[in-house]
Design an enzyme around this catalytic site. Structure first.
Site, PDB file in Angstrom:
ATOM      1  N   GLY A   1      -6.860   0.118 -16.328  1.00  0.00           N
ATOM      2  CA  GLY A   1      -8.093   1.420 -15.908  1.00  0.00           C
ATOM      3  C   GLY A   1      -6.516   2.259 -14.660  1.00  0.00           C
ATOM      4  N   ASN A   2      -7.246   3.080 -14.763  1.00  0.00           N
ATOM      5  CA  ASN A   2      -6.740   4.044 -13.654  1.00  0.00           C
ATOM      6  C   ASN A   2      -5.951   3.339 -12.761  1.00  0.00           C
ATOM      7  OD1 ASN A   2      -5.898   5.917 -11.681  1.00  0.00           O
ATOM      8  ND2 ASN A   2      -7.328   5.642 -10.661  1.00  0.00           N
TER       9      ASN A   2
ATOM     10  N   LYS B   1     -20.252   1.488  -0.462  1.00  0.00           N
ATOM     11  CA  LYS B   1     -19.951   1.869  -0.857  1.00  0.00           C
ATOM     12  C   LYS B   1     -21.322   2.017  -1.740  1.00  0.00           C
ATOM     13  CE  LYS B   1     -16.670   0.558  -3.892  1.00  0.00           C
ATOM     14  NZ  LYS B   1     -14.944   0.114  -4.119  1.00  0.00           N
TER      15      LYS B   1
ATOM     16  N   GLY C   1      -6.059  -5.701 -16.318  1.00  0.00           N
ATOM     17  CA  GLY C   1      -6.885  -4.642 -16.337  1.00  0.00           C
ATOM     18  C   GLY C   1      -6.227  -3.410 -16.306  1.00  0.00           C
TER      19      GLY C   1
ATOM     20  N   GLY D   1      -4.408  -0.297 -12.385  1.00  0.00           N
ATOM     21  CA  GLY D   1      -4.160  -0.780 -13.761  1.00  0.00           C
ATOM     22  C   GLY D   1      -2.690  -0.759 -14.363  1.00  0.00           C
TER      23      GLY D   1
HETATM   24  N1  GLU Z   1     -12.878   2.576  -4.426  1.00  0.00           N
HETATM   25  C1  GLU Z   1     -11.795   2.569  -4.063  1.00  0.00           C
HETATM   26  C2  GLU Z   1     -11.794   1.450  -2.970  1.00  0.00           C
HETATM   27  O1  GLU Z   1     -12.245   0.356  -4.013  1.00  0.00           O
HETATM   28  C3  GLU Z   1     -11.530   4.062  -2.931  1.00  0.00           C
HETATM   29  C4  GLU Z   1     -12.347   4.584  -2.130  1.00  0.00           C
HETATM   30  C5  GLU Z   1     -11.934   5.803  -0.987  1.00  0.00           C
HETATM   31  O2  GLU Z   1     -11.134   6.649  -2.048  1.00  0.00           O
HETATM   32  O3  GLU Z   1     -13.189   5.845  -0.824  1.00  0.00           O
HETATM   33  O4  GLU Z   1     -10.938   0.838  -2.600  1.00  0.00           O
END
Ligand code: GLU
Length: 406
Positions: free
Chosen positions: A216-217, A103, A214, A219
């Site tokens: 956003g995208n 992350k 929420g 929700g």
């Molecule tokens: N940010 C998203 C998650 O928390 C997607 C991560 C990704 O597509 O690599 O799962």
């Protein structure tokens, strides 16, 4: 504010009590492979120089290249990124995709930056980390406040530095820039497939009343998908307020209102309520789709829903988990519920590497059975081990990772 990394480690301790794992394996998983902090200098539009703090945590790559999004938020800090990278490791294992967990993030309020400043910041993040990124090493993606456009800047910057032309180092790109069909709604849709796979087992009604925290995208897409399938969305919220109508909200009108006024508040066909009140509404399904630590020991006893679907990462704290488990309220955990996003990211990576482009139909046809299979296996495991769905998911994931590592 609770430390999300400590919460993640409490979950790991708990699963090690529920099921017998190798001690060295659990000890190894208590630390990421590496956590990197960078300072990112950005020339602002007024020619001043501002230094931002950025992160990439590579948690574990036993199953494949590190995979996980990049978050832009003023509260983002290393412990949050570490927790999210840990959960990504489990999520990819639950989804059964050949990816590890990572992350990234930057401590920034992106709304305060011009587009040019945001682009320079994003490109600089890649420049600092280009050595460790790559299609076979570490593959970032969008997360909170990071968009397909930002992924385009990052892909371009990475190609300029390394000469890599596969476009497979970042997923969540716009379709015309190598993105996958269906990546936009994938997290919400995956959540819906999971819900559907477990609905009867969890004794939920055929048509549910749903509250979504929420907008956003994730929700907003989930709201639309649930509504399309005949469920009633009775409340939604954004960072400022929530709106409620017991007979259901007309989502098209809600979207139009949010677009014209910039907020959900004062939507004509609904009552304004607070975010806290939304969480405590009596309904069938509560869907936290924003941030971590929203259901805690402070409010868990007041929750009156039949089930919770975690589309956000880490919205329920370990203490709240215990309370909800005792109350008999099942929590469909993040590492299962929102794994549709990273699964379609994996499809995008595969398409880029093979130079293919799959139709939306093909993408969803591959996604659905994967979500259903994970849901069923986790439900069975939680029944067998007499534990929560979260612990069921952790057991499934850790068994897969342990097998690879030992
Ligand atoms: N940010 C998203 C998650 O928390 C997607 C991560 C990704 O597509 O690599 O799962």
């Amino acid at each position: 504010m609770q430390n999300p990394y400590q919460n993640a480690m409490k979950q790991l301790d708990k699963v090690a009590k529920v099921k017998n794992f190798n001690d060295s394996f659990i000890a190894r998983l208590r630390q990421p492979d590496r956590d990197i902090r960078i300072s990112i200098p950005v020339q602002m539009d007024d020619k001043s120089l501002k230094i931002f703090e950025g992160y990439r945590v590579e948690y574990n790559n036993a199953l494949g290249p590190y995979k996980g999004g990049i978050r832009y938020h003023h509260d983002t800090e290393i412990n949050e990124v570490k927790a999210l990278a840990f959960w990504m490791t489990l999520k990819c294992a639950v989804a059964n995709i050949p990816m590890g967990g990572g992350k990234g993030g930057i401590t920034v309020e992106p709304r305060n930056l011009s587009k040019g400043e945001l682009e320079r910041l994003s490109r600089e993040w890649v420049r600092s980390l280009s050595d460790i990124l790559g299609p076979r090493k570490d593959v970032p993606a969008p997360d909170v406040n990071t968009t397909p456009e930002i992924m385009t800047w990052m892909t371009d910057e990475y190609a300029k530095i390394t000469g890599d032309k596969t476009r497979a180092t970042f997923t969540g790109k716009p379709i015309e820039k190598g993105g996958s069909e269906g990546r936009g709604p994938a997290t919400g849709l995956g959540g819906f497939y999971v819900f559907n796979a477990l609905r009867k087992d969890l004794k939920l009604p055929e048509k549910c009343k749903v509250a979504i925290q929420g907008f956003g995208n994730v929700g907003s897409n989930a709201a639309e998908i649930f509504a399309e399938h005949g469920h009633k969305i009775i409340a939604v919220s954004d960072s400022k307020s929530a709106i409620f109508n017991k007979d259901g909200l007309d989502l098209k009108k809600v979207q139009a209102h949010k677009k014209s006024t910039g907020a959900l508040k004062d939507f004509p066909d609904a009552k304004n309520i607070t975010n806290e009140e939304l969480l405590e509404l009596p309904c069938d399904l509560l869907v936290p789709a924003a941030f971590e630590n929203v259901i805690t020991e402070q409010n868990a006893r007041k929750i009156k829903v039949k089930a919770i679907l975690e589309l956000a990462n880490g919205p329920v704290t370990p203490e709240a988990d215990e309370i909800l488990f005792k109350k008999g309220i099942p929590v469909i955990p993040d590492v299962l519920a929102n794994s549709g996003g990273v699964t379609v990211s994996y499809f995008e990576w595969e398409q880029n590497l093979k130079n293919e482009h799959w139709t939306e139909k093909e993408v969803f046809k591959k996604l659905k059975p994967m979500m259903e299979d994970a849901s069923k296996k986790i439900f069975e495991e939680s029944k067998k081990s007499r534990t929560s769905l979260r612990m069921g998911a952790f057991i499934l994931a850790l068994e897969r990772i342990q097998k690879k590592m030992l």
